[in-house]
Write a protein that holds these residues in place. Sequence first.
Motif, mmCIF file in Angstrom:
data_model
loop_
_atom_site.group_PDB
_atom_site.id
_atom_site.type_symbol
_atom_site.label_atom_id
_atom_site.label_comp_id
_atom_site.label_asym_id
_atom_site.label_seq_id
_atom_site.Cartn_x
_atom_site.Cartn_y
_atom_site.Cartn_z
ATOM 1 N N ALA A 110 29.414 93.916 -7.073
ATOM 2 C CA ALA A 110 28.502 93.351 -8.279
ATOM 3 C C ALA A 110 28.701 92.189 -8.630
ATOM 4 O O ALA A 110 27.943 91.109 -8.877
ATOM 5 C CB ALA A 110 28.592 94.208 -9.582
ATOM 6 N N ALA A 111 30.051 91.764 -8.909
ATOM 7 C CA ALA A 111 30.563 90.269 -9.286
ATOM 8 C C ALA A 111 30.101 89.295 -8.078
ATOM 9 O O ALA A 111 29.643 88.245 -8.308
ATOM 10 C CB ALA A 111 32.056 90.224 -9.595
ATOM 11 N N ALA A 112 30.223 89.699 -6.786
ATOM 12 C CA ALA A 112 30.266 89.076 -5.686
ATOM 13 C C ALA A 112 28.730 88.517 -5.267
ATOM 14 O O ALA A 112 28.203 87.629 -5.254
ATOM 15 C CB ALA A 112 30.667 89.412 -4.327
ATOM 16 N N ALA A 113 27.805 89.627 -5.890
ATOM 17 C CA ALA A 113 26.229 89.358 -5.667
ATOM 18 C C ALA A 113 25.873 88.711 -6.813
ATOM 19 O O ALA A 113 25.072 87.871 -6.541
ATOM 20 C CB ALA A 113 25.567 90.811 -5.700
ATOM 21 N N PHE A 114 26.281 88.671 -8.064
ATOM 22 C CA PHE A 114 25.953 87.965 -9.002
ATOM 23 C C PHE A 114 26.198 86.579 -9.065
ATOM 24 O O PHE A 114 25.288 85.651 -9.272
ATOM 25 C CB PHE A 114 26.683 88.559 -10.606
ATOM 26 N N PHE A 115 27.445 86.033 -8.691
ATOM 27 C CA PHE A 115 27.951 84.889 -8.516
ATOM 28 C C PHE A 115 27.586 84.056 -7.376
ATOM 29 O O PHE A 115 27.492 82.785 -7.245
ATOM 30 C CB PHE A 115 29.619 84.671 -8.979
ATOM 31 N N TRP A 116 27.726 84.884 -6.125
ATOM 32 C CA TRP A 116 27.364 84.197 -4.934
ATOM 33 C C TRP A 116 26.224 84.509 -4.136
ATOM 34 O O TRP A 116 26.085 84.204 -3.103
ATOM 35 C CB TRP A 116 28.636 84.157 -4.197
ATOM 36 N N GLY A 117 25.324 85.563 -4.696
ATOM 37 C CA GLY A 117 24.260 86.168 -3.919
ATOM 38 C C GLY A 117 24.588 87.133 -2.804
ATOM 39 O O GLY A 117 25.855 87.635 -2.659
ATOM 40 N N TRP A 118 23.704 87.333 -1.881
ATOM 41 C CA TRP A 118 23.932 88.276 -0.855
ATOM 42 C C TRP A 118 24.796 87.989 0.244
ATOM 43 O O TRP A 118 25.645 88.630 0.770
ATOM 44 C CB TRP A 118 22.491 88.673 -0.141
ATOM 45 N N GLN A 119 25.127 86.447 0.321
ATOM 46 C CA GLN A 119 26.023 86.148 1.341
ATOM 47 C C GLN A 119 27.655 86.734 0.806
ATOM 48 O O GLN A 119 28.307 86.968 1.566
ATOM 49 C CB GLN A 119 26.003 84.610 1.629
ATOM 50 N N GLY A 120 27.726 86.130 -0.475
ATOM 51 C CA GLY A 120 29.079 86.744 -0.984
ATOM 52 C C GLY A 120 29.361 87.957 -1.012
ATOM 53 O O GLY A 120 30.422 88.384 -0.656
ATOM 54 N N PHE A 121 28.084 88.849 -1.290
ATOM 55 C CA PHE A 121 28.279 90.192 -1.088
ATOM 56 C C PHE A 121 28.622 90.864 0.141
ATOM 57 O O PHE A 121 29.276 91.587 0.212
ATOM 58 C CB PHE A 121 26.850 90.762 -1.747
ATOM 59 N N ALA A 122 27.907 90.367 1.281
ATOM 60 C CA ALA A 122 28.138 90.621 2.482
ATOM 61 C C ALA A 122 29.336 90.511 3.079
ATOM 62 O O ALA A 122 30.130 91.072 3.778
ATOM 63 C CB ALA A 122 26.968 89.960 3.428
ATOM 64 N N VAL A 123 29.933 89.353 2.865
ATOM 65 C CA VAL A 123 31.313 88.757 3.150
ATOM 66 C C VAL A 123 32.355 89.611 2.202
ATOM 67 O O VAL A 123 33.310 90.194 3.252
ATOM 68 C CB VAL A 123 31.514 87.309 3.086
ATOM 69 N N VAL A 124 32.385 89.579 1.238
ATOM 70 C CA VAL A 124 33.248 90.595 0.425
ATOM 71 C C VAL A 124 33.151 92.054 0.988
ATOM 72 O O VAL A 124 34.307 92.590 1.050
ATOM 73 C CB VAL A 124 32.950 90.606 -1.135
ATOM 74 N N ALA A 125 32.152 92.616 1.216
ATOM 75 C CA ALA A 125 32.255 93.870 1.887
ATOM 76 C C ALA A 125 32.763 93.903 3.133
ATOM 77 O O ALA A 125 33.443 94.963 3.493
ATOM 78 C CB ALA A 125 30.653 94.385 1.787
ATOM 79 N N ILE A 126 32.423 93.191 3.884
ATOM 80 C CA ILE A 126 33.061 93.058 5.331
ATOM 81 C C ILE A 126 34.467 92.767 5.387
ATOM 82 O O ILE A 126 35.381 93.455 5.889
ATOM 83 C CB ILE A 126 32.503 91.863 6.324
ATOM 84 N N LEU A 127 35.064 91.827 4.322
ATOM 85 C CA LEU A 127 36.604 91.788 4.033
ATOM 86 C C LEU A 127 37.121 93.054 3.591
ATOM 87 O O LEU A 127 38.178 93.604 4.059
ATOM 88 C CB LEU A 127 36.771 90.802 3.028
ATOM 89 N N SER A 128 36.372 93.743 2.842
ATOM 90 C CA SER A 128 36.843 95.043 2.244
ATOM 91 C C SER A 128 37.424 96.237 3.431
ATOM 92 O O SER A 128 38.193 96.787 3.721
ATOM 93 C CB SER A 128 35.930 95.617 1.368
ATOM 94 N N VAL A 129 36.242 96.370 4.040
ATOM 95 C CA VAL A 129 36.236 97.313 5.523
ATOM 96 C C VAL A 129 37.274 96.812 6.435
ATOM 97 O O VAL A 129 38.009 97.521 6.725
ATOM 98 C CB VAL A 129 34.901 97.242 6.228
ATOM 99 N N LEU A 130 37.285 95.510 6.582
ATOM 100 C CA LEU A 130 38.555 95.009 7.697
ATOM 101 C C LEU A 130 39.847 95.289 6.897
ATOM 102 O O LEU A 130 40.731 95.652 7.684
ATOM 103 C CB LEU A 130 38.167 93.649 7.558
#
Length: 377
Positions: free
Chosen positions: A18-38
């Motif tokens: 939620a913080a990634a999407a709020f501060f950096w939009g969908w790009q931040g959300f996607a990259v944070v999600a990928i890093l989490s899975v990785l």
Amino acid sequence: MLLKTFGWSFGVTAVGLAAAAFFWGWQGFAVVAILSVLEISLSFDNAVVNAGVLKKMNAFWQKIFLTIGILIAVFGMRLVFPVVIVAITAKVGPIEAVELAMRDPDQYEMLVTDAHPAIAAFGGMFLLMIFLNFLFDEKEHHWLPWFEKPLSRLGKVDGLAVGIALVVLLVTAATIATEAAQHGGTYVDKSSTVLLSGVAGLITYLFVGGLSGYFEDKLEEDEEHDEEIKEQARREGKDPSMVGLAGKAAFFMFLYLEVLDASFSFDGVIGAFAITNHIFWMALGLGIGAMYVRSLTVYLVREGTLDDYVYLEHGAHYAIGALAALLLITIKFHISEVITGLIGVGLIAASFWSSVRRNRGLAAEGHEEETKVSPGV
């Protein structure tokens, strides 16, 4: 059980994304999600190893590892370590690196971009050594037998992984690094920087691996000593005490697990640089992943069983090898962050599916054997 064990991880995931999407939009959300899975994928085998060692410790030391250990893993290795890497390679102070990332993102991006060849060489060599040593090790299961079995036999040659890594580094320095990409679309010769950073990455791997091996050997020695004491107590008709195992041996278990965690954190943090240079995205994504690794460790310990997906470790190491190659390539060529992340996730998914198919095949064979035997019973 599932909610109790993974509750904190679910909560941290929700807040982090939620913080990634709020501060950096969908790009931040996607990259944070990928890093989490990785991070979860790369550290899956770490959780299995942790569980195997942690179950030998008493409740006190388990609690120490799962409290103090999580602080070291999340805040130390996932938050501080990326800042330290940027500070060293960009030749600025750690506090200045954080301030720049917050106050002047453009200047920070320029420093990181210009320092990227050094980061990529260091990280690429560290990850390459992990991948090569996995390929050359003897393994009980082979995901790609035609490829892995011959390499396992070659692993008997001493120093082969180090030799191959140094050849790769020399080739990279002599080719890709002569026209390293810099901020503004320019290209400069970074051969000496890449050589120096690559050797540093290799030395770091050897040092961390040696330290892990030392603690592992020390742990085995202490466990053998404790077993001798218990056996002597049994012969004398006394109740064998667990004080030694809960004390000194457990302390060395704790040290060993922390060093092991640090070594796996290296590949997660360094691999993250192949996806993004944004330290806050890295901290969020890797922190979320680290929480799940800890929760998975607890789950495996409490359930008293380890996972049956035998090829996941293979997939994780092939993802490490892919990240190593991509890091070295990005010294000169830009590769999309999402594509880089998805390659690793794709390899993990393929290894998971192969594990599922293997388990189904074994189950079917067992059913056929039971069918053959039952008529004669």
